[in-house]
Design a protein around this motif. Structure first.
Motif, mmCIF file in Angstrom:
data_model
loop_
_atom_site.group_PDB
_atom_site.id
_atom_site.type_symbol
_atom_site.label_atom_id
_atom_site.label_comp_id
_atom_site.label_asym_id
_atom_site.label_seq_id
_atom_site.Cartn_x
_atom_site.Cartn_y
_atom_site.Cartn_z
ATOM 1 N N LEU A 19 -8.535 -1.343 6.448
ATOM 2 C CA LEU A 19 -7.272 -1.968 6.047
ATOM 3 C C LEU A 19 -6.745 -2.786 7.210
ATOM 4 C CD1 LEU A 19 -5.565 1.125 4.425
ATOM 5 C CD2 LEU A 19 -5.987 -1.026 3.244
ATOM 6 N N SER A 20 -5.988 -3.833 6.902
ATOM 7 C CA SER A 20 -5.377 -4.614 7.970
ATOM 8 C C SER A 20 -4.005 -4.071 8.351
ATOM 9 C CB SER A 20 -5.276 -6.086 7.565
ATOM 10 O OG SER A 20 -4.510 -6.217 6.391
ATOM 11 N N GLN A 21 -3.451 -3.182 7.532
ATOM 12 C CA GLN A 21 -2.215 -2.484 7.863
ATOM 13 C C GLN A 21 -2.177 -1.192 7.053
ATOM 14 O OE1 GLN A 21 1.408 -4.376 6.030
ATOM 15 N NE2 GLN A 21 0.022 -6.121 5.920
ATOM 16 N N PRO A 22 -1.470 -0.181 7.536
ATOM 17 C CA PRO A 22 -1.471 1.111 6.842
ATOM 18 C C PRO A 22 -0.925 1.004 5.420
ATOM 19 C CG PRO A 22 -0.480 1.306 9.012
ATOM 20 C CD PRO A 22 -0.676 -0.157 8.754
ATOM 21 N N LEU A 23 -1.437 1.859 4.565
ATOM 22 C CA LEU A 23 -0.951 1.989 3.185
ATOM 23 C C LEU A 23 -0.160 3.279 3.097
ATOM 24 C CD1 LEU A 23 -3.812 1.329 0.583
ATOM 25 C CD2 LEU A 23 -1.553 0.313 0.612
ATOM 26 N N SER A 24 0.967 3.247 2.456
ATOM 27 C CA SER A 24 1.705 4.477 2.222
ATOM 28 C C SER A 24 0.977 5.275 1.149
ATOM 29 C CB SER A 24 3.129 4.156 1.745
ATOM 30 O OG SER A 24 3.739 5.338 1.281
ATOM 31 N N SER A 25 0.770 6.535 1.404
ATOM 32 C CA SER A 25 0.139 7.362 0.379
ATOM 33 C C SER A 25 1.182 8.234 -0.313
ATOM 34 C CB SER A 25 -0.990 8.192 0.973
ATOM 35 O OG SER A 25 -0.534 8.933 2.066
ATOM 36 N N SER A 26 2.466 7.796 -0.261
ATOM 37 C CA SER A 26 3.512 8.554 -0.940
ATOM 38 C C SER A 26 3.443 8.338 -2.454
ATOM 39 C CB SER A 26 4.890 8.178 -0.394
ATOM 40 O OG SER A 26 5.142 6.812 -0.592
ATOM 41 N N LEU A 27 2.888 7.206 -2.877
ATOM 42 C CA LEU A 27 2.656 6.953 -4.298
ATOM 43 C C LEU A 27 1.157 7.000 -4.554
ATOM 44 C CD1 LEU A 27 4.990 3.869 -4.927
ATOM 45 C CD2 LEU A 27 5.384 6.218 -5.654
ATOM 46 N N PRO A 28 0.745 7.576 -5.680
ATOM 47 C CA PRO A 28 -0.694 7.627 -5.957
ATOM 48 C C PRO A 28 -1.258 6.227 -6.222
ATOM 49 C CG PRO A 28 0.557 8.608 -7.758
ATOM 50 C CD PRO A 28 1.540 8.225 -6.697
ATOM 51 N N PHE A 29 -2.511 6.038 -5.818
ATOM 52 C CA PHE A 29 -3.181 4.767 -6.082
ATOM 53 C C PHE A 29 -4.683 4.990 -6.204
ATOM 54 C CE2 PHE A 29 -2.892 5.165 -1.488
ATOM 55 C CZ PHE A 29 -4.145 4.771 -1.032
ATOM 56 N N ALA A 30 -5.330 4.005 -6.830
ATOM 57 C CA ALA A 30 -6.781 4.030 -7.004
ATOM 58 C C ALA A 30 -7.404 3.014 -6.062
ATOM 59 C CB ALA A 30 -7.135 3.675 -8.441
ATOM 60 N N ILE A 31 -8.662 3.243 -5.730
ATOM 61 C CA ILE A 31 -9.457 2.276 -4.979
ATOM 62 C C ILE A 31 -10.636 1.919 -5.878
ATOM 63 C CG2 ILE A 31 -10.831 1.833 -2.916
ATOM 64 C CD1 ILE A 31 -9.109 4.020 -1.523
ATOM 65 N N ILE A 32 -10.668 0.649 -6.284
ATOM 66 C CA ILE A 32 -11.640 0.193 -7.284
ATOM 67 C C ILE A 32 -12.343 -1.054 -6.776
ATOM 68 C CG2 ILE A 32 -11.934 -0.557 -9.675
ATOM 69 C CD1 ILE A 32 -9.158 0.694 -10.242
ATOM 70 N N THR A 33 -13.624 -1.148 -7.050
ATOM 71 C CA THR A 33 -14.405 -2.344 -6.757
ATOM 72 C C THR A 33 -15.077 -2.832 -8.029
ATOM 73 O OG1 THR A 33 -16.092 -3.301 -5.309
ATOM 74 C CG2 THR A 33 -16.525 -1.091 -6.137
ATOM 75 N N ALA A 34 -15.495 -4.077 -8.012
ATOM 76 C CA ALA A 34 -16.315 -4.616 -9.106
ATOM 77 C C ALA A 34 -17.735 -4.881 -8.613
ATOM 78 C CB ALA A 34 -15.695 -5.900 -9.648
ATOM 79 N N HIS A 35 -17.964 -4.675 -7.326
ATOM 80 C CA HIS A 35 -19.271 -4.953 -6.723
ATOM 81 C C HIS A 35 -20.345 -3.998 -7.231
ATOM 82 C CE1 HIS A 35 -18.153 -7.474 -2.943
ATOM 83 N NE2 HIS A 35 -17.284 -7.680 -3.903
ATOM 84 N N ASN A 36 -21.545 -4.494 -7.291
ATOM 85 C CA ASN A 36 -22.750 -3.690 -7.503
ATOM 86 C C ASN A 36 -22.624 -2.667 -8.640
ATOM 87 O OD1 ASN A 36 -23.858 -5.117 -5.316
ATOM 88 N ND2 ASN A 36 -22.983 -3.660 -3.884
#
Length: 143
Positions: A19-36
């Motif tokens: 990441l280029s800057q921190p992400l708050s993990s206070s809210l849920p989130f997904a990490i998704i790619t379309a690659h491969n």
């Protein structure tokens, strides 16, 4: 689970994130790619087209999102991905649309690997922040 898929799954479990800057993990989130899709390595131009389509789908959701790079711990393999602030159900729909074996989900700073395939169980990996490397500039992905 066959040996090839088991090895791929282990790579997913060992992944780190740039990441280029921190992400708050206070809210849920997904990490998704379309690659491969389904673990099949595509040409860079094919992955770029798929990534643009995924970004368009994410923008239509009208939710916050950020670029995140999923990478092997030794940086030998990288995939452009998106941190998307959606529910696990919405993330699963996107990941399945882009033929992904799995996606990551972060809730209360706990990183989980969520399969899109039957017969594989969701796995908690651990502390998300311990898997993050903050970099001054995200690398160009040329897989």
């Amino acid at each position: 689970m066959d040996d090839v898929f088991a090895q791929l799954w282990q790579h997913y479990l060992d992944s780190c994130f740039l990441l280029s800057q921190p992400l708050s993990s206070s809210l849920p989130f997904a990490i998704i790619t379309a690659h491969n899709p389904l673990g099949q390595v595509l040409e860079p131009c094919q992955n770029r087209l798929r990534d643009r389509a995924l970004q368009g789908d994410i923008e239509q959701l009208l939710v916050p999102y950020r670029i995140i790079i999923g990478t092997a711990a030794d940086l030998s393999h990288m995939e452009k991905s998106w941190a998307v602030f959606v529910s696990k159900v919405q993330a699963a729909e996107l990941a399945k649309k882009y033929q992904q074996n799995a996606f990551y989900y972060v809730a209360d700073n706990v990183l989980s690997l969520v399969p899109c395939l039957a017969g594989v169980q969701e796995q908690q990996i651990g502390d998300f922040r311990q898997r993050v490397r903050i970099v001054s500039e995200l690398p160009e992905i040329c897989d």
